[in-house]
Design a protein around this motif. Structure first.
Motif, PDB file in Angstrom:
ATOM      1  N   TRP A   7       0.816  -1.215   0.000  1.00 21.19           N
ATOM      2  CA  TRP A   7       0.000   0.000   0.000  1.00 21.19           C
ATOM      3  C   TRP A   7       0.851   1.267   0.000  1.00 21.19           C
ATOM      4  O   TRP A   7       0.314   2.359   0.132  1.00 21.19           O
ATOM      5  CB  TRP A   7      -0.974  -0.010   1.172  1.00 21.19           C
ATOM      6  N   ILE A  11      -0.753   4.833  -5.384  1.00 19.92           N
ATOM      7  CA  ILE A  11      -1.818   3.878  -5.699  1.00 19.92           C
ATOM      8  C   ILE A  11      -2.956   4.665  -6.348  1.00 19.92           C
ATOM      9  O   ILE A  11      -3.512   5.578  -5.730  1.00 19.92           O
ATOM     10  CB  ILE A  11      -2.335   3.167  -4.422  1.00 19.92           C
ATOM     11  N   ALA A  45      -6.401   1.164  -7.014  1.00 25.12           N
ATOM     12  CA  ALA A  45      -7.470   0.914  -6.048  1.00 25.12           C
ATOM     13  C   ALA A  45      -8.795   0.912  -6.799  1.00 25.12           C
ATOM     14  O   ALA A  45      -9.421   1.961  -6.970  1.00 25.12           O
ATOM     15  CB  ALA A  45      -7.471   1.978  -4.954  1.00 25.12           C
ATOM     16  N   THR A  77       0.362  -3.491  -7.047  1.00 24.55           N
ATOM     17  CA  THR A  77      -0.664  -3.639  -6.010  1.00 24.55           C
ATOM     18  C   THR A  77      -2.073  -3.457  -6.552  1.00 24.55           C
ATOM     19  O   THR A  77      -2.330  -2.533  -7.334  1.00 24.55           O
ATOM     20  CB  THR A  77      -0.430  -2.606  -4.892  1.00 24.55           C
ATOM     21  N   MET A  79      -5.388  -2.759  -4.512  1.00 24.27           N
ATOM     22  CA  MET A  79      -5.993  -2.487  -3.213  1.00 24.27           C
ATOM     23  C   MET A  79      -7.479  -2.272  -3.448  1.00 24.27           C
ATOM     24  O   MET A  79      -7.931  -1.177  -3.798  1.00 24.27           O
ATOM     25  CB  MET A  79      -5.356  -1.261  -2.552  1.00 24.27           C
ATOM     26  N   SER A 103      -4.021  -7.481  -3.169  1.00 23.79           N
ATOM     27  CA  SER A 103      -2.964  -7.412  -2.161  1.00 23.79           C
ATOM     28  C   SER A 103      -3.471  -6.949  -0.807  1.00 23.79           C
ATOM     29  O   SER A 103      -2.911  -7.307   0.238  1.00 23.79           O
ATOM     30  CB  SER A 103      -1.865  -6.443  -2.623  1.00 23.79           C
ATOM     31  N   CYS A 104      -4.480  -6.083  -0.808  1.00 25.76           N
ATOM     32  CA  CYS A 104      -4.986  -5.473   0.402  1.00 25.76           C
ATOM     33  C   CYS A 104      -6.334  -4.839   0.066  1.00 25.76           C
ATOM     34  O   CYS A 104      -6.762  -4.864  -1.097  1.00 25.76           O
ATOM     35  CB  CYS A 104      -4.018  -4.422   0.952  1.00 25.76           C
ATOM     36  N   VAL A 105      -7.000  -4.293   1.072  1.00 24.25           N
ATOM     37  CA  VAL A 105      -8.287  -3.659   0.824  1.00 24.25           C
ATOM     38  C   VAL A 105      -8.282  -2.239   1.371  1.00 24.25           C
ATOM     39  O   VAL A 105      -7.554  -1.906   2.310  1.00 24.25           O
ATOM     40  CB  VAL A 105      -9.468  -4.450   1.428  1.00 24.25           C
ATOM     41  N   MET A 106      -9.125  -1.402   0.769  1.00 22.35           N
ATOM     42  CA  MET A 106      -9.333  -0.033   1.216  1.00 22.35           C
ATOM     43  C   MET A 106     -10.744   0.037   1.782  1.00 22.35           C
ATOM     44  O   MET A 106     -11.723  -0.161   1.055  1.00 22.35           O
ATOM     45  CB  MET A 106      -9.151   0.948   0.059  1.00 22.35           C
ATOM     46  N   VAL A 135      -6.451  -1.067   4.808  1.00 20.12           N
ATOM     47  CA  VAL A 135      -6.154   0.362   4.822  1.00 20.12           C
ATOM     48  C   VAL A 135      -7.485   1.090   4.977  1.00 20.12           C
ATOM     49  O   VAL A 135      -8.374   0.953   4.136  1.00 20.12           O
ATOM     50  CB  VAL A 135      -5.447   0.801   3.524  1.00 20.12           C
TER      51      VAL A 135
END
Length: 301
Positions: A7, A11, A45, A77, A79, A103-106, A135
């Motif tokens: 993150w 992004i 994102a 990434t 996100m 990879s990750c979330v917002m 995040v």
């Protein structure tokens, strides 16, 4: 030097292109994600506010994340935006993102409902239990919940938040968040505060205008976060030149504005889905003028 996490860096909160009938143009979206990667961005994102996620069906929303992952090169990434009315819906979208390879979330707090602190903490704990890094996205302008520094620190201390995209527009609160949660990563949330929040210690920027001018936005972020005085002088120069354009990211018309700037620069921005309608010509003219002024000064020419 801080270890680079997925993150970190620039992004891009991606705009979503539509076909003439307002169906999602997945091919153009895949091309756009690949283009952002080629131009040096660190990730995307999808399904954030700029991606008009509120106006997508469940099938479309899932396919947008899948398309972003498939179009991303290794190390890039994704996100995924997982904002929703409540914890169960957000957890569902976090699971979908994990299965797609994000990879990750917002994560926004609960939408449309003025949740109290205990409810917000439960919301983030529920999403974090899925397993992807979370995040947070603080946008009290558009939601009814403000992730104030004390609440942010509690959620981070519980292990349910690795960073925060700060969209309040108030750079002063960054210092308080850092005092209360020194290991929490700060991500710039508004394009027109990149200098101020960059100086305050941001390690990432979830940004709208790289959709149109990625190289200049990347340079600006790097200059504003390097800690080098000479870099800051150049960063201030770019910031002044671009600020009239970047501040559209904080206006009600931000989706339409960024898509229009993309159109001016030869990218596919295009129309938005209702309730957004074509801009008043006077507003469109200002956005076009700001975009052309940036290009005239050599930014992403």
């Amino acid at each position: 030097m801080t270890e680079k996490k997925p993150w970190h860096g620039v992004i891009v909160a991606t705009a979503l292109p539509f076909n003439d009938d307002l169906s999602v143009d997945y091919d153009s979206y895949a091309e756009h994600v690949a283009w952002l990667a080629e131009n040096g961005c660190d990730g995307v994102a999808p399904n954030g506010s700029l991606g008009e996620y509120q106006n997508l069906s469940d099938v479309e929303r899932a396919k947008v994340v899948e398309t972003a992952v498939q179009a991303s090169p290794e190390g890039f990434t994704v996100m995924a935006g997982t904002g929703a009315y409540g914890a169960l819906q957000s957890a569902h979208w976090a699971e979908q993102a994990a299965n797609a390879g994000a990879s990750c979330v917002m994560q926004l707090p609960p939408n449309v409902y003025r949740a109290n602190h205990e409810q917000v903490k439960h919301h983030y704990a529920t999403v974090a239990s899925v397993g992807l890094p979370v995040v947070a996205y603080n946008n009290p302008i558009d939601t009814k919940v403000d992730l104030v520094p004390e609440l942010v620190a509690e959620i981070h201390a519980a292990g349910n938040m690795v960073g925060i995209k700060e969209f309040s527009g108030d750079p002063r609160r960054i210092y308080e968040i850092t005092e209360l949660a020194p290991t929490l990563d700060i991500l710039i949330g508004t394009d027109d505060t990149v200098l101020e929040v960059g100086l305050a210690g941001a390690v990432g920027w979830v940004s709208g205008y790289p959709n149109a001018i990625p190289k200049s936005c990347i340079e600006l972020f790097q200059l504003c976060t390097s800690g080098n005085v000479e870099d800051l002088v150049r960063g201030q120069e770019i910031y002044r030149d671009l600020h009239s354009l970047l501040r559209w990211d904080s206006k009600t018309e931000f989706v339409e504005a960024i898509k229009l700037s993309m159109d001016v620069l030869g990218r596919k921005g295009g129309a938005c889905r209702p309730p957004r309608l074509p801009l008043a010509q006077s507003v469109a003219d200002r956005i076009i003028a700001d975009t052309r002024a940036a290009v005239a000064k050599g930014y992403d020419k």
